[in-house]
Design a protein around this motif. Structure first.
Motif, PDB file in Angstrom:
ATOM      1  N   TYR A 237     -10.065  31.690   9.568  1.00 59.78           N
ATOM      2  CA  TYR A 237      -8.790  31.447   8.881  1.00 59.78           C
ATOM      3  C   TYR A 237      -8.326  32.710   8.158  1.00 59.78           C
ATOM      4  CZ  TYR A 237      -5.265  29.101   6.031  1.00 59.78           C
ATOM      5  OH  TYR A 237      -4.084  28.736   5.429  1.00 59.78           O
ATOM      6  N   MET A 238      -9.264  33.441   7.561  1.00 60.06           N
ATOM      7  CA  MET A 238      -8.911  34.703   6.902  1.00 60.06           C
ATOM      8  C   MET A 238      -8.376  35.710   7.913  1.00 60.06           C
ATOM      9  SD  MET A 238     -11.769  35.469   3.978  1.00 60.06           S
ATOM     10  CE  MET A 238     -11.994  34.395   2.559  1.00 60.06           C
ATOM     11  N   ASP A 239      -8.954  35.723   9.113  1.00 59.59           N
ATOM     12  CA  ASP A 239      -8.455  36.612  10.169  1.00 59.59           C
ATOM     13  C   ASP A 239      -7.006  36.270  10.519  1.00 59.59           C
ATOM     14  OD1 ASP A 239     -10.834  37.978  10.326  1.00 59.59           O
ATOM     15  OD2 ASP A 239     -11.652  36.728  11.940  1.00 59.59           O
ATOM     16  N   LYS A 240      -6.695  34.993  10.626  1.00 56.36           N
ATOM     17  CA  LYS A 240      -5.328  34.573  10.959  1.00 56.36           C
ATOM     18  C   LYS A 240      -4.354  34.951   9.844  1.00 56.36           C
ATOM     19  CE  LYS A 240      -6.733  30.625  13.840  1.00 56.36           C
ATOM     20  NZ  LYS A 240      -6.709  29.138  13.979  1.00 56.36           N
ATOM     21  N   ILE A 241      -4.776  34.755   8.598  1.00 60.80           N
ATOM     22  CA  ILE A 241      -3.933  35.114   7.450  1.00 60.80           C
ATOM     23  C   ILE A 241      -3.687  36.619   7.428  1.00 60.80           C
ATOM     24  CG2 ILE A 241      -3.893  35.276   4.934  1.00 60.80           C
ATOM     25  CD1 ILE A 241      -3.208  32.536   5.836  1.00 60.80           C
ATOM     26  N   ARG A 251      -6.293  45.445   1.534  1.00 58.95           N
ATOM     27  CA  ARG A 251      -5.714  44.159   1.141  1.00 58.95           C
ATOM     28  C   ARG A 251      -6.537  42.995   1.712  1.00 58.95           C
ATOM     29  NH1 ARG A 251      -2.349  43.433  -2.807  1.00 58.95           N
ATOM     30  NH2 ARG A 251      -0.915  42.031  -1.733  1.00 58.95           N
ATOM     31  N   ARG A 252      -7.105  43.202   2.901  1.00 64.14           N
ATOM     32  CA  ARG A 252      -7.966  42.156   3.472  1.00 64.14           C
ATOM     33  C   ARG A 252      -9.210  41.977   2.605  1.00 64.14           C
ATOM     34  NH1 ARG A 252      -9.669  39.402   8.058  1.00 64.14           N
ATOM     35  NH2 ARG A 252     -11.927  39.317   8.242  1.00 64.14           N
ATOM     36  N   ALA A 253      -9.780  43.103   2.132  1.00 63.34           N
ATOM     37  CA  ALA A 253     -10.930  43.017   1.233  1.00 63.34           C
ATOM     38  C   ALA A 253     -10.539  42.318  -0.069  1.00 63.34           C
ATOM     39  CB  ALA A 253     -11.479  44.411   0.940  1.00 63.34           C
ATOM     40  N   SER A 254      -9.319  42.594  -0.546  1.00 59.30           N
ATOM     41  CA  SER A 254      -8.837  41.933  -1.765  1.00 59.30           C
ATOM     42  C   SER A 254      -8.699  40.433  -1.553  1.00 59.30           C
ATOM     43  CB  SER A 254      -7.490  42.527  -2.188  1.00 59.30           C
ATOM     44  OG  SER A 254      -7.617  43.879  -2.568  1.00 59.30           O
ATOM     45  N   LEU A 255      -8.296  40.035  -0.340  1.00 54.86           N
ATOM     46  CA  LEU A 255      -8.183  38.606  -0.025  1.00 54.86           C
ATOM     47  C   LEU A 255      -9.543  37.925  -0.141  1.00 54.86           C
ATOM     48  CD1 LEU A 255      -6.521  36.188   1.037  1.00 54.86           C
ATOM     49  CD2 LEU A 255      -7.068  36.961   3.354  1.00 54.86           C
ATOM     50  N   VAL A 256     -10.585  38.598   0.365  1.00 55.31           N
ATOM     51  CA  VAL A 256     -11.946  38.049   0.288  1.00 55.31           C
ATOM     52  C   VAL A 256     -12.389  37.951  -1.172  1.00 55.31           C
ATOM     53  CG1 VAL A 256     -14.366  38.409   0.926  1.00 55.31           C
ATOM     54  CG2 VAL A 256     -12.545  38.969   2.564  1.00 55.31           C
ATOM     55  N   LYS A 257     -12.160  39.023  -1.946  1.00 62.57           N
ATOM     56  CA  LYS A 257     -12.597  39.053  -3.342  1.00 62.57           C
ATOM     57  C   LYS A 257     -11.875  37.999  -4.172  1.00 62.57           C
ATOM     58  CE  LYS A 257     -13.236  44.114  -3.128  1.00 62.57           C
ATOM     59  NZ  LYS A 257     -12.732  45.405  -3.649  1.00 62.57           N
ATOM     60  N   LEU A 258     -10.566  37.905  -3.989  1.00 64.44           N
ATOM     61  CA  LEU A 258      -9.782  36.963  -4.782  1.00 64.44           C
ATOM     62  C   LEU A 258     -10.112  35.518  -4.409  1.00 64.44           C
ATOM     63  CD1 LEU A 258      -7.688  36.818  -6.976  1.00 64.44           C
ATOM     64  CD2 LEU A 258      -5.895  37.100  -5.263  1.00 64.44           C
ATOM     65  N   SER A 259     -10.316  35.267  -3.121  1.00 59.50           N
ATOM     66  CA  SER A 259     -10.723  33.931  -2.682  1.00 59.50           C
ATOM     67  C   SER A 259     -12.061  33.535  -3.307  1.00 59.50           C
ATOM     68  CB  SER A 259     -10.824  33.881  -1.155  1.00 59.50           C
ATOM     69  OG  SER A 259      -9.591  34.159  -0.542  1.00 59.50           O
ATOM     70  N   VAL A 271     -16.259  29.099  -0.901  1.00 63.40           N
ATOM     71  CA  VAL A 271     -14.879  29.372  -0.501  1.00 63.40           C
ATOM     72  C   VAL A 271     -14.404  28.314   0.493  1.00 63.40           C
ATOM     73  CG1 VAL A 271     -13.298  31.030   0.561  1.00 63.40           C
ATOM     74  CG2 VAL A 271     -15.190  31.847  -0.860  1.00 63.40           C
ATOM     75  N   VAL A 272     -13.297  27.672   0.180  1.00 64.72           N
ATOM     76  CA  VAL A 272     -12.687  26.689   1.073  1.00 64.72           C
ATOM     77  C   VAL A 272     -11.275  27.171   1.424  1.00 64.72           C
ATOM     78  CG1 VAL A 272     -14.037  24.772   0.149  1.00 64.72           C
ATOM     79  CG2 VAL A 272     -11.822  25.321  -0.872  1.00 64.72           C
ATOM     80  N   LYS A 273     -10.619  26.471   2.331  1.00 64.80           N
ATOM     81  CA  LYS A 273      -9.288  26.865   2.801  1.00 64.80           C
ATOM     82  C   LYS A 273      -8.282  26.962   1.648  1.00 64.80           C
ATOM     83  CE  LYS A 273      -5.800  25.551   6.266  1.00 64.80           C
ATOM     84  NZ  LYS A 273      -4.675  25.268   5.333  1.00 64.80           N
ATOM     85  N   GLU A 274      -8.402  26.058   0.694  1.00 64.31           N
ATOM     86  CA  GLU A 274      -7.497  26.062  -0.456  1.00 64.31           C
ATOM     87  C   GLU A 274      -7.614  27.364  -1.252  1.00 64.31           C
ATOM     88  OE1 GLU A 274      -6.764  23.516  -4.589  1.00 64.31           O
ATOM     89  OE2 GLU A 274      -8.216  22.819  -3.088  1.00 64.31           O
ATOM     90  N   CYS A 275      -8.821  27.905  -1.338  1.00 61.63           N
ATOM     91  CA  CYS A 275      -9.032  29.169  -2.053  1.00 61.63           C
ATOM     92  C   CYS A 275      -8.269  30.305  -1.374  1.00 61.63           C
ATOM     93  CB  CYS A 275     -10.520  29.503  -2.116  1.00 61.63           C
ATOM     94  SG  CYS A 275     -11.537  28.310  -2.984  1.00 61.63           S
ATOM     95  N   VAL A 276      -8.331  30.359  -0.046  1.00 58.57           N
ATOM     96  CA  VAL A 276      -7.655  31.413   0.709  1.00 58.57           C
ATOM     97  C   VAL A 276      -6.138  31.282   0.578  1.00 58.57           C
ATOM     98  CG1 VAL A 276      -7.416  32.508   2.968  1.00 58.57           C
ATOM     99  CG2 VAL A 276      -9.596  31.463   2.329  1.00 58.57           C
ATOM    100  N   ASP A 277      -5.640  30.046   0.646  1.00 60.92           N
ATOM    101  CA  ASP A 277      -4.200  29.816   0.501  1.00 60.92           C
ATOM    102  C   ASP A 277      -3.709  30.231  -0.878  1.00 60.92           C
ATOM    103  OD1 ASP A 277      -3.964  28.827   3.063  1.00 60.92           O
ATOM    104  OD2 ASP A 277      -4.271  26.741   2.466  1.00 60.92           O
ATOM    105  N   THR A 278      -4.475  29.891  -1.910  1.00 63.21           N
ATOM    106  CA  THR A 278      -4.099  30.271  -3.269  1.00 63.21           C
ATOM    107  C   THR A 278      -4.129  31.775  -3.437  1.00 63.21           C
ATOM    108  OG1 THR A 278      -5.050  28.204  -4.093  1.00 63.21           O
ATOM    109  CG2 THR A 278      -4.612  29.924  -5.714  1.00 63.21           C
ATOM    110  N   ALA A 279      -5.145  32.427  -2.864  1.00 61.84           N
ATOM    111  CA  ALA A 279      -5.290  33.877  -2.982  1.00 61.84           C
ATOM    112  C   ALA A 279      -4.121  34.613  -2.327  1.00 61.84           C
ATOM    113  CB  ALA A 279      -6.614  34.322  -2.366  1.00 61.84           C
ATOM    114  N   ILE A 280      -3.740  34.227  -1.111  1.00 59.42           N
ATOM    115  CA  ILE A 280      -2.657  34.925  -0.425  1.00 59.42           C
ATOM    116  C   ILE A 280      -1.334  34.667  -1.140  1.00 59.42           C
ATOM    117  CG2 ILE A 280      -2.064  33.110   1.238  1.00 59.42           C
ATOM    118  CD1 ILE A 280      -2.250  36.926   1.864  1.00 59.42           C
ATOM    119  N   GLY A 281      -1.212  33.503  -1.789  1.00 60.83           N
ATOM    120  CA  GLY A 281      -0.012  33.226  -2.579  1.00 60.83           C
ATOM    121  C   GLY A 281       0.089  34.149  -3.778  1.00 60.83           C
TER     122      GLY A 281
END
Length: 286
Positions: A237-241, A251-259, A271-281
């Motif tokens: 899912y992170m790859d798709k985002i 920025r991809r590394a930041s997505l992992v850290k923030l998630s 880490v769940v899908k909601e974490c990734v969605d919140t992070a990219i937001g």
């Protein structure tokens, strides 16, 4: 941002609360560990800010330099190579209010210390290395007059002046600021319980200290470890985002850290899908 030591940027019209909200971040920061306190105390002692018989500085530093500050004042220097604001903010927060009013050269020199967590000062054959591991906070108006994008006020700035205004913030600098928040005119007002927030932050910080590093400070190897600890469908899912938003490697590394930070606060470190969605937001200004 406070939990994972993530740098952040607030964009909004004058008076919307950017400065006050950032200053409240200083109240939410947990105390430094003994090791962190020792380094902070040494730096403030070298700068001449430590009072006689004063003990270790346990609170995280909160530095808010004026917009007229020079490069020497921010990064350090002078005849005795005294530490600057970025070193005085070591293990704490450096807040640049009305960041667009700072000189472009001052803003650009922040890039290397943000990446390396230290700064080397060279003066007349003398070289001094100071720690500069700080969290950066930027507060910016959307344009010189502050009304661009407002539904209630008229912006009188030309396209050229707005372009010049934002040109100070180069892509490499903004790339190092993962959290970006746009304060809208019709943004919903929320009341926060400071004690509840501190408890949530404390839970996330304790998980990171057990892990051995704060999420935003993770090295590439540690980022890979965080990613490997995620379930396979989360990694996919992170790859798709990343492809959808065309994220750079940083920025991809930041997505992992923030998630991971969001997971440390609300999902027991998983880490769940909601974490990734919140992070990219949080990483994308709408």
């Amino acid at each position: 941002a406070v939990t994972g030591h993530h740098s952040f940027l607030f964009v909004g019209a004058p008076g919307c609360g950017k400065t006050i909200l950032t200053q409240y971040a200083g109240y939410l920061m947990p105390c430094n560990t003994m090791e962190e306190s020792q380094s902070v105390t040494r730096i403030h002692s070298l700068a001449g800010f430590l009072k006689p018989n004063e003990g270790l500085i346990r609170e995280k530093p909160f530095r808010m330099p004026h917009q007229t500050a020079s490069i020497e004042g921010i990064c350090g220097g002078g005849p005795n190579c005294r530490p600057g604001e970025i070193s005085l903010a070591h293990n704490g927060l450096l807040f640049l209010d009305e960041a667009a009013e700072f000189r472009a050269s001052v803003l650009q020199m922040l890039r290397v210390p943000l990446e390396n967590g230290m700064i080397t000062l060279s003066r007349a054959g003398r070289s001094t290395v100071y720690p500069a591991h700080f969290q950066l906070a930027l507060a910016i108006n959307p344009c010189p007059c502050g009304n661009y994008g407002s539904k209630k006020k008229v912006c009188l700035c030309s396209a050229r002046s707005i372009d010049t205004y934002w040109r100070k913030f180069s892509a490499p600098l903004l790339d190092r600021v993962p959290i970006r928040v746009n304060f809208e005119d019709d943004a919903q007002k929320s009341n926060f319980d400071v004690y509840q927030l501190r408890e949530m932050i404390s839970v996330g910080v304790d998980r990171q200290r057990e892990r051995g590093f704060y999420n935003d400070d993770a090295t590439p190897e540690q980022v890979k470890t965080l990613l490997d600890n995620c379930a396979e469908h989360i990694r996919n899912y992170m790859d798709k985002i990343s492809e959808k938003y065309d994220l750079s490697a940083r920025r991809r590394a930041s997505l992992v850290k923030l998630s991971q930070t969001i997971a440390d606060i609300w999902h027991d470190g998983n880490v769940v899908k909601e974490c990734v969605d919140t992070a990219i937001g949080m990483m994308t200004i709408k």
